[in-house]
Design a protein around this motif. Structure first.
Motif, PDB file in Angstrom:
ATOM      1  N   LYS A 171      -0.896  60.875 -51.367  1.00 22.47           N
ATOM      2  CA  LYS A 171      -1.085  62.333 -51.399  1.00 22.47           C
ATOM      3  C   LYS A 171       0.262  63.050 -51.257  1.00 22.47           C
ATOM      4  CE  LYS A 171      -3.610  66.130 -51.305  1.00 22.47           C
ATOM      5  NZ  LYS A 171      -2.665  67.200 -51.207  1.00 22.47           N
ATOM      6  N   ARG A 172       1.131  62.504 -50.449  1.00 24.04           N
ATOM      7  CA  ARG A 172       2.473  63.116 -50.309  1.00 24.04           C
ATOM      8  C   ARG A 172       3.209  63.071 -51.658  1.00 24.04           C
ATOM      9  NH1 ARG A 172       5.360  59.688 -46.448  1.00 24.04           N
ATOM     10  NH2 ARG A 172       7.148  61.043 -46.891  1.00 24.04           N
ATOM     11  N   ALA A 173       3.070  61.953 -52.329  1.00 19.43           N
ATOM     12  CA  ALA A 173       3.719  61.814 -53.645  1.00 19.43           C
ATOM     13  C   ALA A 173       3.089  62.783 -54.643  1.00 19.43           C
ATOM     14  CB  ALA A 173       3.563  60.382 -54.138  1.00 19.43           C
ATOM     15  N   ALA A 224      -5.509  51.589 -55.076  1.00 20.66           N
ATOM     16  CA  ALA A 224      -6.201  50.294 -55.095  1.00 20.66           C
ATOM     17  C   ALA A 224      -6.177  49.662 -53.703  1.00 20.66           C
ATOM     18  CB  ALA A 224      -5.546  49.376 -56.125  1.00 20.66           C
ATOM     19  N   LEU A 225      -5.043  49.795 -53.014  1.00 21.90           N
ATOM     20  CA  LEU A 225      -4.945  49.220 -51.667  1.00 21.90           C
ATOM     21  C   LEU A 225      -5.841  49.964 -50.674  1.00 21.90           C
ATOM     22  CD1 LEU A 225      -1.194  48.308 -51.072  1.00 21.90           C
ATOM     23  CD2 LEU A 225      -3.172  46.774 -51.047  1.00 21.90           C
ATOM     24  N   GLY A 262      -9.282  50.011 -47.008  1.00 27.40           N
ATOM     25  CA  GLY A 262      -9.862  51.143 -46.286  1.00 27.40           C
ATOM     26  C   GLY A 262      -8.832  51.825 -45.386  1.00 27.40           C
ATOM     27  N   ASP A 263      -7.597  51.397 -45.455  1.00 29.97           N
ATOM     28  CA  ASP A 263      -6.550  51.950 -44.592  1.00 29.97           C
ATOM     29  C   ASP A 263      -6.014  53.265 -45.181  1.00 29.97           C
ATOM     30  OD1 ASP A 263      -4.323  52.507 -43.035  1.00 29.97           O
ATOM     31  OD2 ASP A 263      -3.830  50.378 -42.773  1.00 29.97           O
ATOM     32  N   GLN A 264      -6.193  54.333 -44.406  1.00 28.80           N
ATOM     33  CA  GLN A 264      -5.859  55.683 -44.872  1.00 28.80           C
ATOM     34  C   GLN A 264      -4.365  55.872 -45.149  1.00 28.80           C
ATOM     35  OE1 GLN A 264      -8.445  57.896 -45.259  1.00 28.80           O
ATOM     36  NE2 GLN A 264      -7.080  59.449 -46.136  1.00 28.80           N
ATOM     37  N   GLN A 276      -9.104  62.533 -56.987  1.00 28.37           N
ATOM     38  CA  GLN A 276     -10.548  62.392 -56.815  1.00 28.37           C
ATOM     39  C   GLN A 276     -10.943  62.197 -55.348  1.00 28.37           C
ATOM     40  OE1 GLN A 276     -12.134  58.945 -58.902  1.00 28.37           O
ATOM     41  NE2 GLN A 276     -10.172  57.903 -58.708  1.00 28.37           N
ATOM     42  N   TYR A 277      -9.980  61.808 -54.500  1.00 27.61           N
ATOM     43  CA  TYR A 277     -10.282  61.653 -53.069  1.00 27.61           C
ATOM     44  C   TYR A 277     -10.083  62.964 -52.308  1.00 27.61           C
ATOM     45  CZ  TYR A 277     -10.494  56.679 -53.880  1.00 27.61           C
ATOM     46  OH  TYR A 277     -10.866  55.448 -54.344  1.00 27.61           O
TER      47      TYR A 277
END
Lengths: 389, 264
Positions: A149-151, A134-135, A140-142, A189-190
């Motif tokens: 993704k690490r999790a 959500a953040l 828009g901060d990667q 999904q990303y």
């Protein structure tokens, strides 16, 4: 007897619950504002960026809880939009940044609140993913997506060959982990992650549902044997609906509806939802077997209301909305109580009555989160969909 | 096999009982009696439990707490979730006597609502029909008496409108409401259907009017069925398909129902 029970506010709270008294039924929007004020106080109480896990009647505010701070984030962002008030966005960003600071090297987050159970845990880690996504979508901060993704990778790493999370997990895993998979879909999904692996995990967890629609492994291990906790039923059913939302299909709808119809009947017959549900969908009398009295789990009420509101829209069946409104009413009235103590004032307890068996004598931040979310959905101010635009 | 017809009180308000008798018309003479259920036997109806532990609990302490802290009983919140079903044990015996005298129908006092009580209503060769309008919840022993048929009238089409507030639900769903006269069975609203008829709501302009029209339609249909029974010409059908249950309607949805009439 704990002498603190004689403190005026505590005595008032316990006595009111004992005598079946509650606050007046106010508009859902008013209750939402009250609840969000409680959530704001839970952040102020810790001052480290996280939200206090709960306010204990005898021990006061506790330390920050990473898991629930994570899933409060989307609610903060939605409320900010609804009120057009950036304060809540800032609070969400602060919470997200704090979560990045305390993430383990391996990508996981700890199980309990800060200072307790300082080891990686599956369910708690997965719940944070929704907040980070959500953040990422908001700022828009990667960095938020990278952390998620690490999790995600760690969650894959600790998955058993059966497709379950039996290690590093709450109660060695259970049906409630369907929400963990949903949160992984949210990240996946990303990255175009292979759907096939996540589907395997879903399939493994669907085995927990029996022909009657009841779910096993849907409670804490130390809790009442052979009962499902509505809080965990909420995780389970909402997890399945979120997976459908993201995959843009209705594959899990029949499975969710089967359980939901039973819960609807259980609520409408009793005019309350018991915290613990037996396999034949009857109340488990956790307070007194002889007198047939049971407590309600307020978080479970809100989660089931959310599931019902979603089902009502998907199935165009207003019966589900009807019961959802009543479940929300229940929590609105129970939480509409004024106290001079911030942690108690308009808070949502773990149980009703507060001396019920789930999170006894505590006002918990996850009950507040789900209550707020259920109202945001009911008044049509929630994005509802978790699918990436 | 001769038919015997009874009307069980406690399930009909006085005005509704009078209406039913009026609709039955000249066939009233076929009614074997009005049964006044003994209050001591009320427990045969499963009622929603109401916890009243003591005078101190309920009246004194609760009201003191309520006044001091602006609290209300949780029951008030639950009661706000729509109308309850009819439940009128409050009809005075004198009123029954009046109705009985005026309509020339026998009254059977202190009727025991039990399997033994129902068995006493007729010989083994008689077919006994008892109007128990609300449907109620009768125990399995009563429901398994071979020659007994308990009758209920319901404001919904079967099997898709079982449960509560079904006339409102039909309006909300944009469907025609129905009155149904049927047998009471162990499955709630799941008994064989004798008669069903669409309820005409064209002239209805409010929610209270909707309820009134619904009750009248049910009373007329029940009267029609009783006449058929008295003539031995009733037939029934088994409910086919999956039942769909509805529950008390929340005020948010009820206002949508009222809104539909205002639009008219």
């Amino acid at each position: 007897m704990n002498l603190r029970l004689l403190y005026p506010s505590i005595f008032k709270n316990v006595a009111a619950d004992y005598f079946g008294l509650t606050g007046r039924l106010v508009q859902h929007e008013e209750s939402l504002d009250q609840t969000m004020a409680w959530i704001r106080d839970s952040f102020k109480a810790t001052n480290d960026g996280g939200s206090s896990a709960y306010y204990h009647l005898f021990n006061g505010w506790q330390s920050s809880y990473p898991e629930t701070t994570g899933y409060i984030i989307p609610t903060l962002l939605e409320y900010a939009e609804y009120k057009n008030d950036s304060y809540w966005n800032e609070l969400a960003i602060t919470a997200g940044d704090w979560l990045l600071e305390i993430q383990f090297e391996n990508g996981a987050w700890q199980g309990g609140q800060i200072g307790n159970l300082n080891e990686p845990r599956v369910f708690n880690t997965a719940m944070i993913l929704d907040g980070l996504c959500a953040l990422f979508e908001f700022t828009g901060d990667q960095k938020y997506l990278n952390a998620a993704k690490r999790a995600y990778d760690w969650l894959i790493e600790v998955l058993s060959t059966k497709g379950l999370w039996e290690k590093f997990n709450v109660s060695n895993g259970g049906s409630f982990d369907l929400l963990s998979v949903a949160c992984m879909y949210r990240v996946g999904q990303y990255y175009g992650e292979p759907d096939i692996l996540l589907q395997k995990i879903v399939d493994a967890h669907l085995n927990f549902q029996d022909d009657n629609g009841w779910w096993s492994n849907c409670n804490f291990k130390a809790s009442f044997e052979n009962t499902a906790l509505t809080h965990h039923l909420g995780y389970t059913l909402d997890g399945l609906l979120i997976i459908d939302e993201i995959r843009d299909n209705h594959e899990n709808l029949r499975i969710v509806k089967k359980t939901a119809l039973k819960l609807m009947s259980l609520f409408e017959v009793n005019l309350r939802l018991p915290a613990f549900v037996t396999p034949d969908f009857l109340p488990f009398y956790d307070l007194n077997k002889q007198k047939k009295t049971f407590s309600s789990c307020l978080t479970g009420n809100s989660q089931i209301a959310i599931v019902f509101l979603k089902l009502s829209l998907i199935l165009n069946d207003l019966r589900f909305a009807n019961t959802a409104y009543k479940l929300i009413d229940f929590n609105v009235s129970v939480s509409n109580r004024k106290y001079s103590v911030t942690g108690m004032d308009h808070g949502l307890a773990g149980s009703y009555p507060i001396y019920g068996n789930y999170q006894k004598f505590q006002y918990v931040n996850w009950a507040a989160k789900y209550h707020a979310e259920s109202i945001l959905i009911a008044i049509d101010k929630s994005k509802k969909r978790k699918r990436a635009e | 096999m001769p038919n015997r017809i009874y009307i069980l009180t406690g399930s009909l308000h006085e005005k509704k009982l009078i209406k039913l008798l009026e609709y039955i018309g000249d066939n009233k003479s076929k009614i074997s009696g009005i049964l006044i259920g003994s209050k001591n036997n009320q427990s045969i109806f499963k009622k929603v439990s109401f916890r009243l532990t003591s005078f101190f609990d309920k009246v004194f302490f609760a009201s003191l707490m309520g006044r001091l802290f602006d609290l209300i009983p949780i029951k008030n919140v639950q009661n706000s979730w729509g109308q309850k079903g009819m439940n009128s044990w409050d009809l005075l015996e004198t009123q029954f006597n009046h109705v009985s005298h005026f309509h020339g129908v026998n009254i059977i006092h202190d009727f025991s609502i039990s399997a033994a009580g129902f068995r006493s209503l007729g010989d083994i060769d008689d077919k006994v029909y008892v109007v128990a309008f609300t449907g109620g919840f009768f125990d399995d022993e009563i429901l398994s008496i071979d020659n007994l048929v308990l009758l209920n009238a319901h404001m919904g089409k079967m099997p898709t409108y079982r449960g509560m507030a079904v006339i409102e639900w039909a309006v909300l769903n944009g469907e025609t409401p129905y009155a149904t006269a049927m047998k009471i069975a162990p499955v709630i609203d799941g008994g064989d259907v004798f008669l069903e008829k669409a309820i005409d709501i064209k002239e209805v302009d409010s929610h209270s009017e909707l309820r009134k029209v619904g009750y009248e339609a049910c009373l007329k249909l029940m009267a029609e069925l009783l006449i058929l029974i008295s003539q031995n010409s009733q037939i029934s059908r088994i409910q086919e398909g999956k039942g769909k249950y509805y529950y008390r309607m929340h005020s948010k949805l009820l206002s949508q129902v009222s809104g539909r009439f205002q639009k008219k």
